[in-house]
Scaffold this active site. Sequence first.
Site, PDB file in Angstrom:
ATOM      1  N   GLU A  24     -43.898  52.572 -12.624  1.00 22.04           N
ATOM      2  CA  GLU A  24     -44.962  52.071 -13.510  1.00 22.04           C
ATOM      3  C   GLU A  24     -45.401  50.675 -13.114  1.00 22.04           C
ATOM      4  OE1 GLU A  24     -42.097  53.438 -14.274  1.00 22.04           O
ATOM      5  OE2 GLU A  24     -42.115  54.537 -16.157  1.00 22.04           O
ATOM      6  N   ASN A  31     -41.251  54.746  -7.734  1.00 19.08           N
ATOM      7  CA  ASN A  31     -40.163  53.758  -7.719  1.00 19.08           C
ATOM      8  C   ASN A  31     -39.698  53.500  -6.294  1.00 19.08           C
ATOM      9  OD1 ASN A  31     -39.215  56.448  -8.059  1.00 19.08           O
ATOM     10  ND2 ASN A  31     -37.183  55.726  -8.627  1.00 19.08           N
ATOM     11  N   CYS A  53     -39.647  49.836 -10.542  1.00 25.92           N
ATOM     12  CA  CYS A  53     -40.027  51.108 -11.167  1.00 25.92           C
ATOM     13  C   CYS A  53     -41.438  51.530 -10.736  1.00 25.92           C
ATOM     14  CB  CYS A  53     -40.032  50.964 -12.683  1.00 25.92           C
ATOM     15  SG  CYS A  53     -38.416  50.760 -13.423  1.00 25.92           S
ATOM     16  N   CYS A  99     -40.763  48.065 -18.063  1.00 25.73           N
ATOM     17  CA  CYS A  99     -42.108  48.583 -17.774  1.00 25.73           C
ATOM     18  C   CYS A  99     -42.993  48.518 -19.013  1.00 25.73           C
ATOM     19  CB  CYS A  99     -42.031  50.006 -17.227  1.00 25.73           C
ATOM     20  SG  CYS A  99     -41.382  50.038 -15.536  1.00 25.73           S
TER      21      CYS A  99
HETATM   22  N1  THU Z   1     -37.355  54.081 -13.010  1.00 24.85           N
HETATM   23  C1  THU Z   1     -38.717  54.071 -12.988  1.00 24.85           C
HETATM   24  O1  THU Z   1     -39.344  54.143 -11.929  1.00 24.85           O
HETATM   25  N2  THU Z   1     -39.368  53.959 -14.167  1.00 24.85           N
HETATM   26  C2  THU Z   1     -38.757  53.859 -15.379  1.00 24.85           C
HETATM   27  O2  THU Z   1     -39.422  53.654 -16.381  1.00 24.85           O
HETATM   28  C3  THU Z   1     -37.316  54.060 -15.479  1.00 24.85           C
HETATM   29  C4  THU Z   1     -36.561  54.001 -14.206  1.00 24.85           C
HETATM   30  C5  THU Z   1     -36.643  54.149 -11.741  1.00 24.85           C
HETATM   31  C6  THU Z   1     -35.886  52.903 -11.382  1.00 24.85           C
HETATM   32  C7  THU Z   1     -34.822  53.449 -10.474  1.00 24.85           C
HETATM   33  O3  THU Z   1     -35.356  53.516  -9.156  1.00 24.85           O
HETATM   34  C8  THU Z   1     -34.582  54.855 -10.973  1.00 24.85           C
HETATM   35  O4  THU Z   1     -35.707  55.190 -11.769  1.00 24.85           O
HETATM   36  C9  THU Z   1     -33.306  55.009 -11.798  1.00 24.85           C
HETATM   37  O5  THU Z   1     -33.251  54.087 -12.823  1.00 24.85           O
END
Ligand code: THU
Length: 160
Positions: free
Chosen positions: A75, A62, A73, A115
């Site tokens: 993913e 992320n 994110c 995602c």
């Molecule tokens: N986040 C992800 O990278 N993937 C997800 O499926 C859920 C959330 C990240 C986004 C943000 O940078 C942090 O986690 C908190 O939400």
Amino acid sequence: MKEVKIESTLFVFENLEELPKDVAFLMQKAIEARGKAYAPYSNFNVGAAILLDNGEIITGSNQENASYPSGLCAERTAIYYAGSQFPAAKIVRMAISATSATKPTTSPIPPCGACRQAIAEYEIKQETPIEIYFMGETGAITKSASLANLLPLIFDKSVL
Ligand code: THU
């Protein structure tokens, strides 16, 4: 009026040792990618690793931004890179691991809705299921044999 029941089947592995070796390897790549997250605002680090059918492994983490919605994110960072670098390759599976600086993440942390929608696009495009494995920092790993199991009533190109 009729009731409609939607069911999904998931599989839970107790720990990394219980995973098939190649899946554990991919999860290890997601764990490593987690360490490359740029998450100074949430302190929530997520890593994703994608295995393509050409053998390539693509990872992402992320990436946050002072303008919060501009962040992305793990993913989607990974899957958009995979889609742009290897447009003809099919995605076999994705492994995801998340860790928080503020509390232990010992149970599986599923991908967010946005995602799931992004992964679903590729599953529909390639016409073969994408396996999803997700975990926290440690502990159990949940497997979904297809993204579709995680996103019932999907919005897709069929309605456009
Ligand atoms: N986040 C992800 O990278 N993937 C997800 O499926 C859920 C959330 C990240 C986004 C943000 O940078 C942090 O986690 C908190 O939400």
